[in-house]
Design an enzyme around this catalytic site. Sequence first.
Site, PDB file in Angstrom:
ATOM      1  N   ARG A  31     -38.432  43.506   7.010  1.00  0.00           N
ATOM      2  CA  ARG A  31     -39.137  43.113   5.780  1.00  0.00           C
ATOM      3  C   ARG A  31     -38.948  44.132   4.660  1.00  0.00           C
ATOM      4  NH1 ARG A  31     -45.056  42.784   3.986  1.00  0.00           N
ATOM      5  NH2 ARG A  31     -45.272  40.753   2.963  1.00  0.00           N
ATOM      6  N   ILE A  57     -43.812  38.352  -2.219  1.00  0.00           N
ATOM      7  CA  ILE A  57     -43.373  38.108  -0.849  1.00  0.00           C
ATOM      8  C   ILE A  57     -44.649  37.801  -0.069  1.00  0.00           C
ATOM      9  CG2 ILE A  57     -43.429  40.592  -0.310  1.00  0.00           C
ATOM     10  CD1 ILE A  57     -41.231  40.113   1.745  1.00  0.00           C
ATOM     11  N   SER A  58     -44.663  36.678   0.624  1.00  0.00           N
ATOM     12  CA  SER A  58     -45.899  36.202   1.252  1.00  0.00           C
ATOM     13  C   SER A  58     -46.437  37.178   2.285  1.00  0.00           C
ATOM     14  CB  SER A  58     -45.662  34.841   1.918  1.00  0.00           C
ATOM     15  OG  SER A  58     -45.407  33.847   0.968  1.00  0.00           O
ATOM     16  N   HIS A  59     -47.731  37.103   2.511  1.00  0.00           N
ATOM     17  CA  HIS A  59     -48.407  37.845   3.567  1.00  0.00           C
ATOM     18  C   HIS A  59     -47.682  37.559   4.898  1.00  0.00           C
ATOM     19  CE1 HIS A  59     -51.565  39.149   6.293  1.00  0.00           C
ATOM     20  NE2 HIS A  59     -52.339  39.511   5.270  1.00  0.00           N
ATOM     21  N   PRO A  60     -47.433  38.568   5.727  1.00  0.00           N
ATOM     22  CA  PRO A  60     -46.738  38.333   7.003  1.00  0.00           C
ATOM     23  C   PRO A  60     -47.401  37.261   7.859  1.00  0.00           C
ATOM     24  CG  PRO A  60     -46.887  40.674   6.575  1.00  0.00           C
ATOM     25  CD  PRO A  60     -47.725  40.001   5.521  1.00  0.00           C
TER      26      PRO A  60
END
Length: 218
Positions: A31, A57-60
């Site tokens: 990431r 970038i989206s939350h994992p």
Amino acid sequence: MLRQQQRLVEQLRTAGIQDQRVLAVMGQVPRHQFVDEALANRAYEASALPIGYGQTISHPYTVACMTAALLENQSHAPARLRVLEIGTGSGFQTAVLAALVARVYSIERLALLATRAAQRLQQLKLRNVRLQHGDGNHGWPDYAPFDGIVVTAAAKGIPRPLAQQLTIGGCMVTPLDTGQEQVLIRLTRTTAEEFCHELLGPATFVPLLSGVAFGVSP
């Protein structure tokens, strides 16, 4: 980075992600390569991060949840699935999908983000991804139908062109903006004209916009 990545995987497991395939890939895709260098030391935090141009970038957990929901109950093995992604963004969700399915087709409306994502995916030598700079609301008819569709921005309603590009039995995982809140749903195409949907939980996404942009401003 590896220790931070494995810690993140354990956090995802504790948060309820049970699909071992998804957890394994979340522990493998770097990431930190999908964020600006200044944010690399925060890449494995359990949070969304800015990638510029008003995007994130989206939350994992969101990436893992959407991916697991897409794979669940599929009639084909993941290695045979063809998936459309609306909103390439940083390319991280794209890379996670590419590690699990046969082909990923991804559309990004912001040209500069599309270019950056393409460079990152090439560096990782992901050969099963095709990218397009375009308006994701229309899907990608040339390559339809798709076994799965992932939408990484919230629409006011389900874009009909996307739903019509699903195979029978295929599903779309997408956030919806109800006007009062955002929710994540899974829409499954049960027949040529019928769909069913499941509520997966609350969501927080940037809005799904129409058109394309070439410069800095969306």
